[in-house]
Motif scaffolding. Structure first.
Motif, PDB file in Angstrom:
ATOM      1  N   GLU A 107      31.632  52.895 134.573  1.00  0.00           N
ATOM      2  CA  GLU A 107      32.994  52.386 136.068  1.00  0.00           C
ATOM      3  C   GLU A 107      33.474  53.913 136.018  1.00  0.00           C
ATOM      4  OE1 GLU A 107      32.754  49.698 138.276  1.00  0.00           O
ATOM      5  OE2 GLU A 107      31.695  48.742 136.649  1.00  0.00           O
ATOM      6  N   HIS A 108      33.847  54.977 135.437  1.00  0.00           N
ATOM      7  CA  HIS A 108      34.726  56.236 135.654  1.00  0.00           C
ATOM      8  C   HIS A 108      33.566  57.447 135.456  1.00  0.00           C
ATOM      9  CE1 HIS A 108      37.833  53.672 133.969  1.00  0.00           C
ATOM     10  NE2 HIS A 108      38.390  54.312 134.859  1.00  0.00           N
ATOM     11  N   GLY A 109      32.459  57.089 135.613  1.00  0.00           N
ATOM     12  CA  GLY A 109      31.077  58.121 135.477  1.00  0.00           C
ATOM     13  C   GLY A 109      31.084  58.616 133.852  1.00  0.00           C
ATOM     14  N   LEU A 110      31.369  59.110 133.175  1.00  0.00           N
ATOM     15  CA  LEU A 110      31.923  59.901 132.139  1.00  0.00           C
ATOM     16  C   LEU A 110      30.240  59.939 131.839  1.00  0.00           C
ATOM     17  CD1 LEU A 110      34.588  57.994 130.191  1.00  0.00           C
ATOM     18  CD2 LEU A 110      34.940  60.173 131.993  1.00  0.00           C
ATOM     19  N   SER A 118      35.871  57.877 122.845  1.00  0.00           N
ATOM     20  CA  SER A 118      35.674  56.408 123.230  1.00  0.00           C
ATOM     21  C   SER A 118      33.878  56.091 122.695  1.00  0.00           C
ATOM     22  CB  SER A 118      35.683  55.889 124.269  1.00  0.00           C
ATOM     23  OG  SER A 118      36.590  56.054 125.492  1.00  0.00           O
ATOM     24  N   ALA A 119      33.456  56.606 122.230  1.00  0.00           N
ATOM     25  CA  ALA A 119      31.793  56.688 121.740  1.00  0.00           C
ATOM     26  C   ALA A 119      32.311  56.785 119.900  1.00  0.00           C
ATOM     27  CB  ALA A 119      30.837  57.113 122.304  1.00  0.00           C
ATOM     28  N   VAL A 120      32.143  57.353 120.089  1.00  0.00           N
ATOM     29  CA  VAL A 120      33.087  57.616 118.547  1.00  0.00           C
ATOM     30  C   VAL A 120      33.841  56.484 118.084  1.00  0.00           C
ATOM     31  CG1 VAL A 120      33.694  59.053 116.648  1.00  0.00           C
ATOM     32  CG2 VAL A 120      32.870  60.384 118.031  1.00  0.00           C
ATOM     33  N   GLY A 121      34.952  56.973 119.099  1.00  0.00           N
ATOM     34  CA  GLY A 121      35.462  55.174 118.040  1.00  0.00           C
ATOM     35  C   GLY A 121      34.957  53.787 118.008  1.00  0.00           C
ATOM     36  N   ALA A 122      33.429  54.136 119.371  1.00  0.00           N
ATOM     37  CA  ALA A 122      32.878  52.230 118.519  1.00  0.00           C
ATOM     38  C   ALA A 122      32.194  52.543 117.974  1.00  0.00           C
ATOM     39  CB  ALA A 122      32.239  52.167 120.315  1.00  0.00           C
ATOM     40  N   SER A 173      40.274  52.017 118.111  1.00  0.00           N
ATOM     41  CA  SER A 173      39.478  52.440 118.897  1.00  0.00           C
ATOM     42  C   SER A 173      39.500  51.966 120.686  1.00  0.00           C
ATOM     43  CB  SER A 173      38.533  51.946 118.658  1.00  0.00           C
ATOM     44  OG  SER A 173      36.995  52.669 119.598  1.00  0.00           O
ATOM     45  N   ILE A 174      39.594  50.992 120.160  1.00  0.00           N
ATOM     46  CA  ILE A 174      40.251  49.693 121.595  1.00  0.00           C
ATOM     47  C   ILE A 174      41.964  50.275 121.825  1.00  0.00           C
ATOM     48  CG2 ILE A 174      41.468  47.320 122.629  1.00  0.00           C
ATOM     49  CD1 ILE A 174      39.297  46.265 120.777  1.00  0.00           C
ATOM     50  N   PHE A 175      42.619  50.791 121.321  1.00  0.00           N
ATOM     51  CA  PHE A 175      43.378  51.169 122.007  1.00  0.00           C
ATOM     52  C   PHE A 175      43.052  52.857 122.616  1.00  0.00           C
ATOM     53  CE2 PHE A 175      47.208  54.653 121.451  1.00  0.00           C
ATOM     54  CZ  PHE A 175      47.992  54.320 122.299  1.00  0.00           C
ATOM     55  N   TRP A 176      42.523  53.541 121.642  1.00  0.00           N
ATOM     56  CA  TRP A 176      42.173  54.899 122.079  1.00  0.00           C
ATOM     57  C   TRP A 176      41.464  54.727 123.952  1.00  0.00           C
ATOM     58  CZ3 TRP A 176      41.084  56.136 116.670  1.00  0.00           C
ATOM     59  CH2 TRP A 176      42.221  56.983 115.731  1.00  0.00           C
ATOM     60  N   ILE A 177      40.626  53.921 124.175  1.00  0.00           N
ATOM     61  CA  ILE A 177      40.219  53.712 124.599  1.00  0.00           C
ATOM     62  C   ILE A 177      40.303  53.410 126.209  1.00  0.00           C
ATOM     63  CG2 ILE A 177      38.207  52.038 125.718  1.00  0.00           C
ATOM     64  CD1 ILE A 177      36.125  52.196 123.331  1.00  0.00           C
ATOM     65  N   ALA A 178      41.280  52.306 125.742  1.00  0.00           N
ATOM     66  CA  ALA A 178      42.595  51.661 127.539  1.00  0.00           C
ATOM     67  C   ALA A 178      42.968  53.367 127.571  1.00  0.00           C
ATOM     68  CB  ALA A 178      43.239  50.345 126.227  1.00  0.00           C
ATOM     69  N   ASP A 179      43.962  53.832 126.277  1.00  0.00           N
ATOM     70  CA  ASP A 179      44.983  55.245 126.488  1.00  0.00           C
ATOM     71  C   ASP A 179      44.013  55.950 127.538  1.00  0.00           C
ATOM     72  OD1 ASP A 179      47.140  56.702 125.853  1.00  0.00           O
ATOM     73  OD2 ASP A 179      46.184  57.475 124.302  1.00  0.00           O
ATOM     74  N   GLY A 180      42.662  56.018 126.795  1.00  0.00           N
ATOM     75  CA  GLY A 180      42.009  57.471 127.804  1.00  0.00           C
ATOM     76  C   GLY A 180      41.718  56.483 129.338  1.00  0.00           C
ATOM     77  N   MET A 181      41.442  55.315 129.418  1.00  0.00           N
ATOM     78  CA  MET A 181      41.367  54.880 131.239  1.00  0.00           C
ATOM     79  C   MET A 181      43.280  55.065 131.844  1.00  0.00           C
ATOM     80  SD  MET A 181      38.723  51.733 130.853  1.00  0.00           S
ATOM     81  CE  MET A 181      39.716  51.129 129.480  1.00  0.00           C
ATOM     82  N   ARG A 182      43.953  54.788 131.126  1.00  0.00           N
ATOM     83  CA  ARG A 182      45.225  55.330 131.976  1.00  0.00           C
ATOM     84  C   ARG A 182      45.365  55.941 132.984  1.00  0.00           C
ATOM     85  NH1 ARG A 182      49.364  57.583 128.749  1.00  0.00           N
ATOM     86  NH2 ARG A 182      48.821  56.200 126.785  1.00  0.00           N
ATOM     87  N   GLY A 183      45.968  55.501 133.498  1.00  0.00           N
ATOM     88  CA  GLY A 183      45.990  56.234 135.829  1.00  0.00           C
ATOM     89  C   GLY A 183      44.095  55.970 135.569  1.00  0.00           C
ATOM     90  N   VAL A 191      45.968  50.683 135.535  1.00  0.00           N
ATOM     91  CA  VAL A 191      46.461  51.027 134.038  1.00  0.00           C
ATOM     92  C   VAL A 191      48.108  51.416 133.915  1.00  0.00           C
ATOM     93  CG1 VAL A 191      45.513  50.713 131.702  1.00  0.00           C
ATOM     94  CG2 VAL A 191      43.934  50.422 133.373  1.00  0.00           C
ATOM     95  N   GLU A 192      48.872  50.707 133.732  1.00  0.00           N
ATOM     96  CA  GLU A 192      50.162  51.428 133.936  1.00  0.00           C
ATOM     97  C   GLU A 192      50.402  52.300 132.175  1.00  0.00           C
ATOM     98  OE1 GLU A 192      52.868  48.235 133.537  1.00  0.00           O
ATOM     99  OE2 GLU A 192      52.384  47.586 135.721  1.00  0.00           O
ATOM    100  N   PRO A 193      51.164  53.602 132.151  1.00  0.00           N
ATOM    101  CA  PRO A 193      51.065  54.146 131.132  1.00  0.00           C
ATOM    102  C   PRO A 193      52.207  53.624 130.775  1.00  0.00           C
ATOM    103  CG  PRO A 193      52.602  55.821 133.300  1.00  0.00           C
ATOM    104  CD  PRO A 193      51.681  54.198 133.572  1.00  0.00           C
TER     105      PRO A 193
END
Length: 195
Positions: A107-110, A118-122, A173-183, A191-193
């Protein structure tokens, strides 16, 4: 590296998970990934039984299916209640983690370069979850190389510590992905900061 230490961090994770899994395709992907992960965890502990009895055995099909189903937590006697629950939690976290990675990348075209964290975390989460299922057996093998196989018996929870480590790796990993999607926008809702 940020850790989920504040209440807002946990709310961010919960909200992001809820919004991502609100898409039926990502919810289905999370379910499928969790079931595949659970199957890999369970079947990797019983490779000989699966290959000799379930796949290559002479038992009737119904008995082979019964043996296979009996290997899963709460459907058979292979797991204690604690180990079965911990394995199910790790499988569920793995499914959520992979669905969030898929969402984030798609969805974010990464690319793998920009979504590398995120990939490393997963990937680390998957390794941790795999080790949680068969970790004691692998650890005994590794420790026996240096003559320390008996050290595993000193673990107070009979290897559940490895499952806890896998769960922690997946939550991070879930937290870092969610944090990376912030904004970013998920289903039109930012997604609120954390506050």
């Amino acid at each position: 590296v940020r850790l989920p230490t504040r209440r807002g961090d946990w709310r961010l994770m919960g909200r992001t998970i809820r919004l991502v899994l609100g898409y039926p395709v990502y919810a289905a992907f999370a379910t499928l990934a969790g079931l595949v992960g659970l199957s890999v965890f369970v079947l990797s502990q019983n490779v000989t039984l699966v290959s000799d009895v379930v796949v290559g055995g002479s038992l009737p099909l119904s008995n082979r299916v019964a043996v296979l189903v009996g290997l899963y937590p709460f459907l058979g006697t292979s797991f204690s209640v604690e180990a079965g629950l911990a394995t199910l939690v790790v499988a569920a976290l793995l499914g959520v983690d992979l669905a969030m990675v898929a969402y984030h990348v798609r969805e974010h075209g990464l690319s793998l370069e920009s979504g590398g964290g995120s990939a490393v975390g997963a990937f680390l989460g998957m390794l941790g979850a795999g080790c949680a299922a068969c970790g004691p057996a692998v650890l005994v093998g590794l420790l026996s190389l240096v003559g320390a196989a008996g050290l595993l018996t000193l673990l107070p929870f009979e290897g559940l510590e490895l499952t806890a480590l896998a769960a922690v790796a997946l939550v991070l990993s879930i937290f870092w992905i969610a944090d990376g999607m912030r904004g970013g926008m998920i289903r039109g809702c930012p997604v609120e900061p954390p506050r």
